[in-house]
Design a protein around this motif. Sequence first.
Motif, PDB file in Angstrom:
ATOM      1  N   MET A  91       2.365  10.306  13.340  1.00 11.02           N
ATOM      2  CA  MET A  91       2.856  10.861  12.099  1.00 11.02           C
ATOM      3  C   MET A  91       2.286  10.069  10.925  1.00 11.02           C
ATOM      4  SD  MET A  91       6.769  11.266  10.957  1.00 11.02           S
ATOM      5  CE  MET A  91       7.181  11.442   9.266  1.00 11.02           C
ATOM      6  N   ILE A  92       1.764  10.786   9.953  1.00  7.33           N
ATOM      7  CA  ILE A  92       1.211  10.177   8.739  1.00  7.33           C
ATOM      8  C   ILE A  92       2.208  10.330   7.603  1.00  7.33           C
ATOM      9  CG2 ILE A  92      -0.554  10.461   6.928  1.00  7.33           C
ATOM     10  CD1 ILE A  92      -1.819   9.189   9.292  1.00  7.33           C
ATOM     11  N   THR A  93       2.388   9.256   6.849  1.00  9.87           N
ATOM     12  CA  THR A  93       3.159   9.303   5.611  1.00  9.87           C
ATOM     13  C   THR A  93       2.369   8.556   4.544  1.00  9.87           C
ATOM     14  OG1 THR A  93       4.384   7.308   6.207  1.00  9.87           O
ATOM     15  CG2 THR A  93       5.416   9.430   6.772  1.00  9.87           C
ATOM     16  N   PHE A  94       2.799   8.708   3.323  1.00  9.00           N
ATOM     17  CA  PHE A  94       2.175   8.008   2.202  1.00  9.00           C
ATOM     18  C   PHE A  94       3.232   7.157   1.512  1.00  9.00           C
ATOM     19  CE2 PHE A  94      -0.047  12.185   2.402  1.00  9.00           C
ATOM     20  CZ  PHE A  94      -1.274  11.716   2.836  1.00  9.00           C
ATOM     21  N   THR A  95       2.831   5.954   1.143  1.00  7.54           N
ATOM     22  CA  THR A  95       3.708   5.117   0.331  1.00  7.54           C
ATOM     23  C   THR A  95       2.938   4.745  -0.935  1.00  7.54           C
ATOM     24  OG1 THR A  95       2.968   3.081   1.421  1.00  7.54           O
ATOM     25  CG2 THR A  95       4.926   4.172   2.338  1.00  7.54           C
ATOM     26  N   PRO A  96       3.647   4.596  -2.052  1.00  8.55           N
ATOM     27  CA  PRO A  96       2.945   4.154  -3.256  1.00  8.55           C
ATOM     28  C   PRO A  96       2.256   2.816  -2.993  1.00  8.55           C
ATOM     29  CG  PRO A  96       5.151   4.901  -3.795  1.00  8.55           C
ATOM     30  CD  PRO A  96       5.063   4.839  -2.287  1.00  8.55           C
ATOM     31  N   MET A  97       1.017   2.715  -3.432  1.00  7.14           N
ATOM     32  CA  MET A  97       0.296   1.459  -3.265  1.00  7.14           C
ATOM     33  C   MET A  97       0.988   0.391  -4.096  1.00  7.14           C
ATOM     34  SD  MET A  97      -3.749   0.650  -3.963  1.00  7.14           S
ATOM     35  CE  MET A  97      -4.290   1.987  -2.895  1.00  7.14           C
ATOM     36  N   SER A  98       1.214  -0.753  -3.508  1.00  9.28           N
ATOM     37  CA  SER A  98       1.880  -1.851  -4.210  1.00  9.28           C
ATOM     38  C   SER A  98       0.849  -2.687  -4.977  1.00  9.28           C
ATOM     39  CB  SER A  98       2.634  -2.732  -3.219  1.00  9.28           C
ATOM     40  OG  SER A  98       1.716  -3.438  -2.403  1.00  9.28           O
ATOM     41  N   ASP A  99       1.358  -3.479  -5.902  1.00 10.32           N
ATOM     42  CA  ASP A  99       0.485  -4.421  -6.608  1.00 10.32           C
ATOM     43  C   ASP A  99      -0.185  -5.374  -5.632  1.00 10.32           C
ATOM     44  OD1 ASP A  99       0.925  -3.490  -9.241  1.00 10.32           O
ATOM     45  OD2 ASP A  99       2.761  -4.666  -9.431  1.00 10.32           O
ATOM     46  N   ALA A 100       0.517  -5.726  -4.556  1.00 13.10           N
ATOM     47  CA  ALA A 100      -0.040  -6.639  -3.559  1.00 13.10           C
ATOM     48  C   ALA A 100      -1.169  -5.996  -2.755  1.00 13.10           C
ATOM     49  CB  ALA A 100       1.067  -7.120  -2.617  1.00 13.10           C
ATOM     50  N   GLN A 121      -2.955   8.776 -12.522  1.00 13.63           N
ATOM     51  CA  GLN A 121      -3.661   8.432 -11.285  1.00 13.63           C
ATOM     52  C   GLN A 121      -2.627   8.127 -10.207  1.00 13.63           C
ATOM     53  OE1 GLN A 121      -6.909   8.717 -11.087  1.00 13.63           O
ATOM     54  NE2 GLN A 121      -7.483   8.722 -13.221  1.00 13.63           N
ATOM     55  N   THR A 122      -2.875   8.592  -8.998  1.00 19.22           N
ATOM     56  CA  THR A 122      -1.978   8.324  -7.880  1.00 19.22           C
ATOM     57  C   THR A 122      -2.722   7.498  -6.844  1.00 19.22           C
ATOM     58  OG1 THR A 122      -0.790  10.396  -8.247  1.00 19.22           O
ATOM     59  CG2 THR A 122      -0.552   9.376  -6.080  1.00 19.22           C
ATOM     60  N   LEU A 123      -2.189   6.340  -6.545  1.00 18.36           N
ATOM     61  CA  LEU A 123      -2.747   5.443  -5.531  1.00 18.36           C
ATOM     62  C   LEU A 123      -1.701   5.283  -4.432  1.00 18.36           C
ATOM     63  CD1 LEU A 123      -4.246   2.841  -7.973  1.00 18.36           C
ATOM     64  CD2 LEU A 123      -5.555   4.182  -6.345  1.00 18.36           C
ATOM     65  N   LEU A 124      -2.091   5.655  -3.223  1.00 12.67           N
ATOM     66  CA  LEU A 124      -1.176   5.627  -2.090  1.00 12.67           C
ATOM     67  C   LEU A 124      -1.776   4.842  -0.936  1.00 12.67           C
ATOM     68  CD1 LEU A 124      -0.225   9.421  -2.082  1.00 12.67           C
ATOM     69  CD2 LEU A 124       1.112   7.541  -3.056  1.00 12.67           C
ATOM     70  N   THR A 125      -0.902   4.306  -0.104  1.00 10.31           N
ATOM     71  CA  THR A 125      -1.308   3.724   1.161  1.00 10.31           C
ATOM     72  C   THR A 125      -0.995   4.750   2.236  1.00 10.31           C
ATOM     73  OG1 THR A 125      -0.891   1.494   0.374  1.00 10.31           O
ATOM     74  CG2 THR A 125      -0.929   1.802   2.760  1.00 10.31           C
ATOM     75  N   ILE A 126      -1.953   4.986   3.116  1.00  4.60           N
ATOM     76  CA  ILE A 126      -1.765   5.920   4.221  1.00  4.60           C
ATOM     77  C   ILE A 126      -1.150   5.133   5.371  1.00  4.60           C
ATOM     78  CG2 ILE A 126      -2.892   7.516   5.824  1.00  4.60           C
ATOM     79  CD1 ILE A 126      -5.234   7.639   3.722  1.00  4.60           C
ATOM     80  N   VAL A 127      -0.019   5.615   5.864  1.00  7.32           N
ATOM     81  CA  VAL A 127       0.719   4.920   6.910  1.00  7.32           C
ATOM     82  C   VAL A 127       0.803   5.818   8.129  1.00  7.32           C
ATOM     83  CG1 VAL A 127       2.920   3.832   7.516  1.00  7.32           C
ATOM     84  CG2 VAL A 127       2.061   3.680   5.167  1.00  7.32           C
ATOM     85  N   HIS A 128       0.517   5.251   9.293  1.00  8.56           N
ATOM     86  CA  HIS A 128       0.590   5.989  10.550  1.00  8.56           C
ATOM     87  C   HIS A 128       1.557   5.256  11.480  1.00  8.56           C
ATOM     88  CE1 HIS A 128      -0.953   6.990  14.699  1.00  8.56           C
ATOM     89  NE2 HIS A 128      -0.743   8.192  14.188  1.00  8.56           N
ATOM     90  N   ALA A 129       2.599   5.970  11.899  1.00 11.61           N
ATOM     91  CA  ALA A 129       3.524   5.362  12.859  1.00 11.61           C
ATOM     92  C   ALA A 129       2.889   5.458  14.233  1.00 11.61           C
ATOM     93  CB  ALA A 129       4.866   6.099  12.830  1.00 11.61           C
ATOM     94  N   PRO A 130       2.779   4.421  14.983  1.00  6.28           N
ATOM     95  CA  PRO A 130       3.391   3.098  14.825  1.00  6.28           C
ATOM     96  C   PRO A 130       2.450   2.032  14.272  1.00  6.28           C
ATOM     97  CG  PRO A 130       2.609   3.313  17.057  1.00  6.28           C
ATOM     98  CD  PRO A 130       2.223   4.586  16.329  1.00  6.28           C
ATOM     99  N   ASP A 131       1.254   2.421  13.798  1.00  6.45           N
ATOM    100  CA  ASP A 131       0.230   1.441  13.422  1.00  6.45           C
ATOM    101  C   ASP A 131       0.470   0.749  12.088  1.00  6.45           C
ATOM    102  OD1 ASP A 131      -1.280   2.077  15.731  1.00  6.45           O
ATOM    103  OD2 ASP A 131      -2.112   3.827  14.704  1.00  6.45           O
ATOM    104  N   GLY A 132       1.256   1.332  11.211  1.00  8.97           N
ATOM    105  CA  GLY A 132       1.410   0.798   9.862  1.00  8.97           C
ATOM    106  C   GLY A 132       0.319   1.351   8.960  1.00  8.97           C
ATOM    107  N   ALA A 133      -0.070   0.560   7.976  1.00  4.06           N
ATOM    108  CA  ALA A 133      -1.091   1.000   7.023  1.00  4.06           C
ATOM    109  C   ALA A 133      -2.411   1.239   7.739  1.00  4.06           C
ATOM    110  CB  ALA A 133      -1.262  -0.031   5.925  1.00  4.06           C
TER     111      ALA A 133
END
Length: 156
Positions: A1-10, A59-71
């Motif tokens: 499963m893929i989800t998106f999270t807002p990209m953090s400053d880190a 502008q939208t910056l997202l991190t692509i997250v895949h369960a169970p792998d994480g980012a």
Amino acid sequence: MITFTPMSDAEYPAFLAYFIPDYAQEIAENYRLTDDAALRHATAEVNASLHAGVNTPGQTLLTIVHAPDGAVGYLWYKADPLLKSVYVNDLSIFPHLRNQGLGRLALAELEHKLRDEGYQQIKLRVAAENKTAQHVYAASGFNVTGINMNKLLSPD
């Protein structure tokens, strides 16, 4: 499963560390600039486009997250609510996770997300030599709508 999270400053510096050299390489290959000049050009362009980093308006910056792998990658796009379209500046899967279908999954999830938000079109540009990305986009239902062309002029 893929989800998106807002990209953090880190996470933002890691995104830039990937994106700027990658973009600079494309610039150098296509516009006959030296590697240094292409890197300066790419850096200036990204700094102008993302002047406030992850908080740049429009502008939208997202991190692509895949369960169970994480980012597993990054996504950068700009929405045009008036035209109900989105322009994808970059979609990248980390090199060690490529060729596992994650790009297609990310595109499918992006399509679902944007449709739910009322958007009707996704646009992007892919480099002519990037056959892998072209294949992923075509397999995801994208169509060629034009061809970018340029001619470099030699000084007389």
